[in-house]
Motif scaffolding. Structure first.
Motif, short mmCIF file in Angstrom:
data_model
loop_
_atom_site.label_atom_id
_atom_site.label_comp_id
_atom_site.label_asym_id
_atom_site.label_seq_id
_atom_site.Cartn_x
_atom_site.Cartn_y
_atom_site.Cartn_z
N SER A 97 91.99 -85.77 -109.41
CA SER A 97 92.54 -86.59 -110.49
C SER A 97 93.80 -87.30 -110.03
CB SER A 97 92.83 -85.74 -111.72
OG SER A 97 93.78 -84.75 -111.44
N ALA B 251 93.50 -89.65 -115.00
CA ALA B 251 92.09 -89.96 -114.78
C ALA B 251 91.48 -88.90 -113.87
CB ALA B 251 91.94 -91.34 -114.16
N THR B 252 90.39 -88.30 -114.31
CA THR B 252 89.70 -87.26 -113.55
C THR B 252 88.31 -87.74 -113.20
OG1 THR B 252 90.91 -85.55 -114.76
CG2 THR B 252 88.92 -84.86 -113.60
N LEU B 253 87.93 -87.64 -111.93
CA LEU B 253 86.58 -88.01 -111.50
C LEU B 253 85.64 -86.85 -111.81
CD1 LEU B 253 87.49 -89.58 -108.04
CD2 LEU B 253 87.21 -90.72 -110.24
N ASP C 140 81.89 -91.84 -115.23
CA ASP C 140 82.25 -91.06 -114.05
C ASP C 140 83.70 -90.65 -114.07
OD1 ASP C 140 79.72 -91.24 -112.98
OD2 ASP C 140 80.15 -93.08 -111.89
N ILE C 141 84.46 -91.16 -115.04
CA ILE C 141 85.90 -90.89 -115.13
C ILE C 141 86.23 -90.40 -116.53
CG2 ILE C 141 88.21 -91.86 -114.97
CD1 ILE C 141 87.10 -93.94 -113.04
N VAL D 99 89.43 -89.80 -118.95
CA VAL D 99 90.83 -90.24 -119.03
C VAL D 99 91.50 -89.58 -120.23
CG1 VAL D 99 92.37 -92.21 -119.26
CG2 VAL D 99 90.24 -92.44 -117.98
#
Length: 109
Positions: free
Chosen positions: A44, A69-71, A94-95, A97
């Motif tokens: 992230s 933001a975390t993948l 895919d993200i 937030v």
């Protein structure tokens, strides 16, 4: 839970109002309820900014906002979490937030 390492850049070292930007990189630990749902650890990053307003030389107010933001690596059907009982949490991106806003008092030694 976020574990981040980053820094802050302030434009003005003098004056009443001191704007700044912040950035960080790290990991996010996602552990949703109920506890029988699988947890995840993902890369992230965080970006934000704000302003510090000095009331006196050592006391002031801080207003800021940040986005983390975390993948989540969306695969196939989009389930980010699943359990043995068939419970799943779907993510259509895919993200993931999260936005955080803060207002606080600070003391400078």
């Amino acid at each position: 839970h976020y574990l981040q390492l980053g820094g802050t850049y302030t434009w003005h070292d003098q004056g009443t109002f001191r704007p700044y930007v912040a950035g960080s990189l790290g990991v996010t630990y996602l552990d949703p309820e109920p506890s029988n749902v699988d947890s995840l650890i993902r890369f992230s990053l965080g970006l934000g900014g704000g302003v510090r307003a000095f009331i006196t030389e050592r006391l002031g107010l801080r207003l800021d906002g940040r986005a983390f933001a975390t993948l989540v690596e969306n695969q196939g059907g989009g389930a980010a979490f699943s359990s043995d009982e068939g419970l799943s949490v779907a993510v259509s991106s895919d993200i993931l937030v999260q936005f955080v806003f803060g207002l606080g008092v600070f003391f400078r030694l």
